[in-house]
Write an enzyme that holds these catalytic residues in place. Structure first.
Site, PDB file in Angstrom:
ATOM      1  N   HIS A  19     -76.614 -40.096  47.323  1.00 60.39           N
ATOM      2  CA  HIS A  19     -78.044 -40.092  47.042  1.00 60.39           C
ATOM      3  C   HIS A  19     -78.418 -41.269  46.148  1.00 60.39           C
ATOM      4  CE1 HIS A  19     -81.657 -38.465  44.798  1.00 60.39           C
ATOM      5  NE2 HIS A  19     -82.041 -38.380  46.055  1.00 60.39           N
ATOM      6  N   GLU A  46     -78.208 -42.527  51.064  1.00 61.18           N
ATOM      7  CA  GLU A  46     -79.628 -42.170  51.050  1.00 61.18           C
ATOM      8  C   GLU A  46     -80.356 -43.170  50.182  1.00 61.18           C
ATOM      9  OE1 GLU A  46     -83.405 -40.453  49.669  1.00 61.18           O
ATOM     10  OE2 GLU A  46     -81.696 -41.134  48.450  1.00 61.18           O
ATOM     11  N   ASP A  48     -84.644 -45.145  49.594  1.00 57.77           N
ATOM     12  CA  ASP A  48     -86.092 -45.059  49.782  1.00 57.77           C
ATOM     13  C   ASP A  48     -86.611 -46.472  49.984  1.00 57.77           C
ATOM     14  OD1 ASP A  48     -86.360 -42.139  48.388  1.00 57.77           O
ATOM     15  OD2 ASP A  48     -85.082 -43.446  47.190  1.00 57.77           O
ATOM     16  N   HIS A  61     -86.939 -46.067  44.719  1.00 58.19           N
ATOM     17  CA  HIS A  61     -87.507 -44.725  44.844  1.00 58.19           C
ATOM     18  C   HIS A  61     -88.962 -44.645  44.410  1.00 58.19           C
ATOM     19  CE1 HIS A  61     -88.476 -40.626  43.417  1.00 58.19           C
ATOM     20  NE2 HIS A  61     -87.812 -40.260  44.503  1.00 58.19           N
TER      21      HIS A  61
END
Length: 261
Positions: A19, A46, A48, A61
């Protein structure tokens, strides 16, 4: 009828997701974080994406630089020449997503599209690089992720937004609810507030529909174990060693399929 699995999901056993590259030590969403995850044997990352004012896709993020960097301001309001000067934890630069795709050619990327402006550039990048099998797009907005699916077509892997997850939860209780058929997975928190999202009924319903269930963000080994016992197909964590240890103890860590090399 079970839906055909997307190549993004080809993995032996439950998928371990790093993450934000493993955010526990504060250098989240940086090339250094993803390199550390790769060294630990992870190949599913993961992240963004946001766009700068001049249209560059940044792996980050927050909408603003304020929380984790030494700079200030909204990414959408700043050109890349300014954003690139920011340092996460005062030390690490923000990466462009196209650079990450190139730097980690064996990695697969689960991408939360944080801004509508990032959607078309992201799919354009996937199309130019042929990275269809390496990327899954998600968002809290079901409308946004459904639009991504329309633009990207059947080669694009997508998860559900919040409305899709709610529909799946209702289905698990036997309540009829419209559900987008093009998604390949449901990516959900274990709880939403005090309401449990992931239980055996939810996982069973998703599997009946040919969907994988990936749970975020799980950092406690006991919760990882409990979720794996329920049959979830993937876990996203900030604590890379904890998840690797849990999977190793269950005989479910496979360096060949878990690593990026």
């Amino acid at each position: 009828m079970t839906r055909t699995r997307h190549p993004f999901l080809d993995h032996a056993g439950p998928i371990p997701f790093a993450h934000r590259g493993g955010a526990a030590d504060g250098i989240e969403n940086t090339s250094a974080a993803f390199a550390r995850a790769a060294d630990a044997g992870y190949r599913y990352f993961e992240t963004d994406v946001h766009t700068t004012s001049d249209g560059r896709l940044v792996a980050f993020h927050d909408a603003t630089l304020d929380r984790v960097t030494d700079a200030r301001g909204r990414i959408a309001d700043l050109p890349w020449r300014e954003v690139r000067r920011a340092r996460v934890a005062g030390a690490r630069p923000l990466p462009l997503f196209d650079e990450l795709l190139e730097e980690f050619p064996g990695a697969r990327w689960n991408i939360d599209v944080k801004a509508e402006s990032a959607l078309v550039p992201l799919i354009g990048l996937i199309r130019r690089t042929g990275a269809w099998d390496r990327v899954c797009i998600g968002s809290f907005s079901e409308r946004r992720v459904a639009r991504a699916q329309r633009i990207g077509g059947p080669r694009l892997a997508t998860s559900y937004g919040m409305r899709g997850v709610l529909a799946l939860r209702l289905r698990s209780y036997g309540v009829p609810a419209a559900l987008r058929e093009s998604a390949v997975c449901a990516q959900v928190p274990e709880f939403h507030g005090r309401v449990r999202v992931v239980d055996r009924r939810f996982v069973r319903t998703a599997h009946t529909l040919g969907l994988q269930v990936h749970v975020w963000t799980v950092n406690d080994p006991a919760r990882m174990t409990a979720l794996l016992d329920l049959g979830v197909d993937g876990i996203m964590t900030d604590h890379l060693e904890s998840l690797r240890t849990v999977l190793t103890e269950r005989g479910a860590w496979n360096r060949r399929s878990g690593g990026t090399g």
